[in-house]
Scaffold this motif. Sequence first.
Motif, PDB file in Angstrom:
ATOM      1  N   LEU A  45     -42.581 -31.562 -10.115  1.00 29.14           N
ATOM      2  CA  LEU A  45     -43.468 -31.793 -11.255  1.00 29.14           C
ATOM      3  C   LEU A  45     -44.602 -30.776 -11.306  1.00 29.14           C
ATOM      4  O   LEU A  45     -45.017 -30.359 -12.397  1.00 29.14           O
ATOM      5  N   GLU A  71     -45.584 -28.593 -14.473  1.00 29.34           N
ATOM      6  CA  GLU A  71     -46.930 -28.811 -14.991  1.00 29.34           C
ATOM      7  C   GLU A  71     -47.642 -27.466 -15.191  1.00 29.34           C
ATOM      8  O   GLU A  71     -48.400 -27.296 -16.156  1.00 29.34           O
ATOM      9  N   VAL A 103     -46.855 -40.055 -11.047  1.00 33.26           N
ATOM     10  CA  VAL A 103     -47.380 -39.319 -12.208  1.00 33.26           C
ATOM     11  C   VAL A 103     -48.861 -39.619 -12.408  1.00 33.26           C
ATOM     12  O   VAL A 103     -49.671 -38.712 -12.646  1.00 33.26           O
ATOM     13  N   VAL A 129     -45.964 -35.209 -18.448  1.00 33.48           N
ATOM     14  CA  VAL A 129     -44.931 -36.258 -18.456  1.00 33.48           C
ATOM     15  C   VAL A 129     -45.217 -37.220 -19.593  1.00 33.48           C
ATOM     16  O   VAL A 129     -46.225 -37.924 -19.601  1.00 33.48           O
TER      17      VAL A 129
END
Length: 258
Positions: free
Chosen positions: A63, A67, A91, A99
């Motif tokens: 992630l 990101e 998250v 997300v």
Amino acid sequence: MTTLSRILNKHLNPCEKERFEKENKENYVSAVLVCAGNSTRMGLEKSKQFIEILNRPAIFYTLSAFENALSVNEVVIVCREQDKLQFQSIVAQYNFSKVTCITNGGETRSVSVKNGINQTSQKATHIAVHDGARCLITTEEIEKVVLSGILTGASALGVPVKDTIKVINSDNTIKDTPDRSTLRAIQTPQVFDKEKYLKFLAMAESDAVDFTDDCKLFEYCGEKVTVVDGLYTNIKLTTQDDILLAKSILESRGVNCE
């Protein structure tokens, strides 16, 4: 200079760069992270995405790369129903602002990808499909393959095959030896024009054909897919040995989450 600017300067001539920057203003890239598989070969009951590597869950590194990718507008996570709360917690804990949705996977990979695409923004022009277990993907690799995907309509990361590959017969005797220079081990992300992807997926479903690789879907429909040079470190967590390797790679990058 941003990562994306460096990549544009390195890989495009001035005319191509101008074209990309003009077209990119109208593009919207949605990343679909496929995290719905079982960890059978890993010998775990929990998802591979939650394995701790340097005191962070594996999905944290995946992630983080997306990101930080300037070319990616949103991220959709596709996972098992029983894992949704833990993904939501991760998250929130690390404030992954891109997300936009965490949705359920399906019985096959293609169904999981379709579920993810169905949750992407209506503004999305391209999708970047990525195996969540490839937690060592870098932002620069993402930017490179997205750039190629926007310019060509279909692109995937890949690395030259190191070993000699043999095609064998049913009795395990060697049938053929492909030219190694023409072989690539395909990785993810794989980036596609969203409209074409959905069109080709409908065609495959009509023909009752299912693919475990998204590039194969485009090949089946007669479309070319451009292969972008990736890194050998973009490994997929599959067995316990991969955890040790992933830790070593992250440490070599100077990552320290102690």
